[in-house]
Enzyme design. Structure first.
Site, PDB file in Angstrom:
ATOM      1  N   ALA A 154       0.865  -1.173   0.000  1.00 17.62           N
ATOM      2  CA  ALA A 154       0.000   0.000   0.000  1.00 17.62           C
ATOM      3  C   ALA A 154       0.907   1.230   0.000  1.00 17.62           C
ATOM      4  O   ALA A 154       2.088   1.145   0.380  1.00 17.62           O
ATOM      5  CB  ALA A 154      -0.874  -0.012   1.240  1.00 17.62           C
ATOM      6  N   GLU A 159       5.206  -5.080   6.786  1.00 22.76           N
ATOM      7  CA  GLU A 159       4.480  -4.063   7.572  1.00 22.76           C
ATOM      8  C   GLU A 159       5.049  -3.877   8.967  1.00 22.76           C
ATOM      9  O   GLU A 159       5.050  -2.779   9.522  1.00 22.76           O
ATOM     10  CB  GLU A 159       2.989  -4.432   7.673  1.00 22.76           C
ATOM     11  CG  GLU A 159       2.196  -4.285   6.388  1.00 22.76           C
ATOM     12  CD  GLU A 159       2.167  -5.546   5.535  1.00 22.76           C
ATOM     13  OE1 GLU A 159       3.064  -6.407   5.695  1.00 22.76           O
ATOM     14  OE2 GLU A 159       1.253  -5.667   4.693  1.00 22.76           O
ATOM     15  N   GLY A 204       0.722  -5.026   0.922  1.00 24.50           N
ATOM     16  CA  GLY A 204      -0.540  -5.086   0.174  1.00 24.50           C
ATOM     17  C   GLY A 204      -0.362  -5.705  -1.206  1.00 24.50           C
ATOM     18  O   GLY A 204      -1.295  -6.286  -1.757  1.00 24.50           O
ATOM     19  N   GLU A 233      -0.652  -9.270  -0.608  1.00 22.03           N
ATOM     20  CA  GLU A 233      -2.057  -9.557  -0.282  1.00 22.03           C
ATOM     21  C   GLU A 233      -2.913  -9.536  -1.550  1.00 22.03           C
ATOM     22  O   GLU A 233      -3.831 -10.335  -1.714  1.00 22.03           O
ATOM     23  CB  GLU A 233      -2.566  -8.547   0.752  1.00 22.03           C
ATOM     24  CG  GLU A 233      -1.887  -8.754   2.104  1.00 22.03           C
ATOM     25  CD  GLU A 233      -2.183  -7.657   3.101  1.00 22.03           C
ATOM     26  OE1 GLU A 233      -1.990  -6.466   2.746  1.00 22.03           O
ATOM     27  OE2 GLU A 233      -2.614  -7.965   4.220  1.00 22.03           O
TER      28      GLU A 233
HETATM   29  N1  DAK Z   1       4.613   3.266  -0.696  1.00 17.77           N
HETATM   30  C1  DAK Z   1       4.975   4.431  -1.283  1.00 17.77           C
HETATM   31  N2  DAK Z   1       6.072   4.579  -2.018  1.00 17.77           N
HETATM   32  C2  DAK Z   1       6.858   3.505  -2.182  1.00 17.77           C
HETATM   33  C3  DAK Z   1       6.548   2.252  -1.607  1.00 17.77           C
HETATM   34  C4  DAK Z   1       5.368   2.152  -0.843  1.00 17.77           C
HETATM   35  N3  DAK Z   1       4.951   1.015  -0.298  1.00 17.77           N
HETATM   36  N4  DAK Z   1       7.541   1.390  -1.937  1.00 17.77           N
HETATM   37  C5  DAK Z   1       8.407   2.070  -2.696  1.00 17.77           C
HETATM   38  N5  DAK Z   1       8.001   3.334  -2.855  1.00 17.77           N
HETATM   39  C6  DAK Z   1       8.657   4.400  -3.605  1.00 17.77           C
HETATM   40  C7  DAK Z   1       9.875   4.918  -2.847  1.00 17.77           C
HETATM   41  O1  DAK Z   1       9.488   5.870  -1.882  1.00 17.77           O
HETATM   42  C8  DAK Z   1      10.677   5.505  -3.970  1.00 17.77           C
HETATM   43  O2  DAK Z   1      10.101   6.751  -4.305  1.00 17.77           O
HETATM   44  P1  DAK Z   1      11.048   8.083  -4.497  1.00 17.77           P
HETATM   45  O3  DAK Z   1      11.834   8.202  -3.256  1.00 17.77           O
HETATM   46  O4  DAK Z   1      11.891   7.735  -5.709  1.00 17.77           O
HETATM   47  O5  DAK Z   1      10.052   9.183  -4.733  1.00 17.77           O
HETATM   48  C9  DAK Z   1      10.410   4.569  -5.140  1.00 17.77           C
HETATM   49  O6  DAK Z   1       9.188   3.880  -4.805  1.00 17.77           O
HETATM   50  C10 DAK Z   1      11.490   3.530  -5.348  1.00 17.77           C
HETATM   51  O7  DAK Z   1      11.695   2.875  -4.112  1.00 17.77           O
HETATM   52  P2  DAK Z   1      13.136   2.759  -3.411  1.00 17.77           P
HETATM   53  O8  DAK Z   1      14.029   3.892  -3.796  1.00 17.77           O
HETATM   54  O9  DAK Z   1      12.890   2.539  -1.964  1.00 17.77           O
HETATM   55  O10 DAK Z   1      13.683   1.415  -4.102  1.00 17.77           O
HETATM   56  P3  DAK Z   1      14.704   0.360  -3.508  1.00 17.77           P
HETATM   57  O11 DAK Z   1      15.015  -0.579  -4.634  1.00 17.77           O
HETATM   58  O12 DAK Z   1      15.838   1.027  -2.797  1.00 17.77           O
HETATM   59  O13 DAK Z   1      13.874  -0.438  -2.383  1.00 17.77           O
HETATM   60  C11 DAK Z   1      11.946  -1.596  -1.532  1.00 17.77           C
HETATM   61  C12 DAK Z   1      12.779  -1.186  -2.781  1.00 17.77           C
HETATM   62  C13 DAK Z   1      10.698  -2.341  -2.009  1.00 17.77           C
HETATM   63  C14 DAK Z   1      12.786  -2.574  -0.671  1.00 17.77           C
HETATM   64  C15 DAK Z   1      11.594  -0.348  -0.705  1.00 17.77           C
HETATM   65  O14 DAK Z   1      11.030   0.633  -1.595  1.00 17.77           O
HETATM   66  C16 DAK Z   1      10.619  -0.591   0.392  1.00 17.77           C
HETATM   67  O15 DAK Z   1      10.988  -1.090   1.459  1.00 17.77           O
HETATM   68  N6  DAK Z   1       9.335  -0.216   0.176  1.00 17.77           N
HETATM   69  C17 DAK Z   1       8.301  -0.333   1.168  1.00 17.77           C
HETATM   70  C18 DAK Z   1       7.842  -1.749   1.292  1.00 17.77           C
HETATM   71  C19 DAK Z   1       6.765  -1.873   2.385  1.00 17.77           C
HETATM   72  O16 DAK Z   1       7.052  -1.576   3.567  1.00 17.77           O
HETATM   73  N7  DAK Z   1       5.585  -2.315   2.017  1.00 17.77           N
HETATM   74  C20 DAK Z   1       4.489  -2.492   2.946  1.00 17.77           C
HETATM   75  C21 DAK Z   1       3.695  -1.210   2.994  1.00 17.77           C
HETATM   76  S1  DAK Z   1       2.333  -1.284   4.142  1.00 17.77           S
HETATM   77  C22 DAK Z   1      -5.277  -1.847   3.669  1.00 17.77           C
HETATM   78  C23 DAK Z   1      -4.870  -2.672   2.655  1.00 17.77           C
HETATM   79  C24 DAK Z   1      -3.517  -2.960   2.529  1.00 17.77           C
HETATM   80  C25 DAK Z   1      -2.614  -2.420   3.386  1.00 17.77           C
HETATM   81  C26 DAK Z   1      -3.040  -1.585   4.381  1.00 17.77           C
HETATM   82  C27 DAK Z   1      -4.364  -1.300   4.526  1.00 17.77           C
HETATM   83  N8  DAK Z   1      -6.631  -1.585   3.849  1.00 17.77           N
HETATM   84  C28 DAK Z   1      -7.605  -2.221   2.937  1.00 17.77           C
HETATM   85  C29 DAK Z   1      -7.104  -0.655   4.765  1.00 17.77           C
HETATM   86  C30 DAK Z   1      -1.211  -2.713   3.168  1.00 17.77           C
HETATM   87  C31 DAK Z   1      -0.211  -2.093   3.838  1.00 17.77           C
HETATM   88  C32 DAK Z   1       1.140  -2.142   3.263  1.00 17.77           C
HETATM   89  O17 DAK Z   1       1.379  -2.706   2.249  1.00 17.77           O
END
Ligand code: DAK
Length: 261
Positions: free
Chosen positions: A69, A135, A112, A115
């Site tokens: 997400a 998460e 997400g 998921e």
């Molecule tokens: N959200 C927003 N932006 C993201 C992102 C994310 N999840 N993942 C990556 N990006 C963006 C980065 O901010 C970056 O943007 P800029 O800085 O260039 O503007 C760009 O994508 C490239 O990412 P990185 O520079 O970080 O790339 P790397 O290769 O260095 O790293 C990475 C890739 C996947 C390891 C890293 O980006 C990362 O850790 N991303 C976050 C992964 C994460 O924590 N995902 C879980 C998020 S929480 C719901 C339904 C679902 C959910 C919640 C509620 N409801 C129905 C209510 C789900 C929640 C989640 O998924």
């Protein structure tokens, strides 16, 4: 097909009975923001209602299926904001699709994103795919079915490890654990998913639909209720023209021509 507005965050293509929906926010690793989820649910529902489409492939790009997400969108939200945004609605709409949905996954498939892949009926993964629920690293837990679907797919021990450490697993590990249908080289993951979709699209659509329905039922019934449910779907297919056609074609040693009736 119902007219759909042009999309900003996804791309939809159709080839014969197979549609491909591509998540298209590459600059954010296809992070699933509200606009994308609404477009996605609208598009998938439209395809589900379209008689010409029999199977859909959902994909991202080589680097990411989806990295979760959109954290930037969620970062300032309160619990009440999250409640009022009603984002579960879009996920429920996707969960309730009747036609098969195949995820073609490469690269990051996180949070997400994982998921969403698990909402699909099958996952074709490239060797570079990484599946995880990170998460925990940002102070939350999976919120769109991760704790439930992973546990059902992998069992408690593996699901706990993934949810509590946030560490992703490789495509091969995901295959060994039963999360994905097949793992193929990155060059062909989409082609393989499309080939699978075409194979399913050639089957009698009502049997495909009721087969999907019965398999999904296994997740929320006792074995007794599940067997009873399966039997009713099975009997129902004896009312279909496709059942007559399929069996007649077998007896007459010819290819069946299924109509979805
Ligand atoms: N959200 C927003 N932006 C993201 C992102 C994310 N999840 N993942 C990556 N990006 C963006 C980065 O901010 C970056 O943007 P800029 O800085 O260039 O503007 C760009 O994508 C490239 O990412 P990185 O520079 O970080 O790339 P790397 O290769 O260095 O790293 C990475 C890739 C996947 C390891 C890293 O980006 C990362 O850790 N991303 C976050 C992964 C994460 O924590 N995902 C879980 C998020 S929480 C719901 C339904 C679902 C959910 C919640 C509620 N409801 C129905 C209510 C789900 C929640 C989640 O998924």
């Amino acid at each position: 097909m119902a007219q759909q507005p042009p999309h900003e965050n996804i791309l939809v293509e159709r080839e014969g009975p197979v549609a491909t929906v591509r998540l298209n926010r590459p600059q954010a690793l296809n992070a699933l923001n509200s606009a994308l989820m609404t477009e996605l649910a609208d598009a998938l529902e439209g395809l589900d209602a379209d008689d010409a489409i029999r199977c859909t492939v959902l994909t991202g790009n080589e680097r990411a299926f989806a990295a979760g997400a959109d954290i930037k969108e969620m970062a300032g939200a309160s619990a009440i904001d999250m409640l009022q945004r009603q984002r579960f609605t879009q996920w429920e709409r996707i969960r309730k699709l009747r036609k098969p949905l195949i995820a073609a996954v490469s690269g990051f498939c996180l949070g997400g994103g994982n998921e969403l892949a698990m909402c699909c009926d099958m996952i074709v993964a490239s060797e570079s795919a990484r599946f995880g629920q990170p998460e925990i690293n940002i102070g939350i837990i999976p919120g769109a079915g991760g704790t439930q679907r992973l546990t059902r797919a992998l069992g408690k021990a593996r699901a706990m490890e993934i949810v509590l450490t946030g560490r992703p697993i490789t495509a091969r590990e995901a295959y060994a654990a039963g999360l994905v249908t097949k793992v193929v080289p990155v060059e062909v993951y989409l082609d393989e998913a499309l080939a699978l979709a075409r194979e399913i699209a050639a089957k009698p659509p009502l049997a495909v639909q009721l087969g999907k329905d019965a398999v999904l039922k296994a997740f929320d019934t006792t074995i007794e209720q599940g067997l009873d449910y399966e039997r009713k779907n099975f009997y129902l297919l004896f009312a279909s023209e496709d059942m007559r056609e399929g069996m007649a074609a077998f007896v007459e040693k010819r290819r069946p021509d299924f109509k979805g009736r």
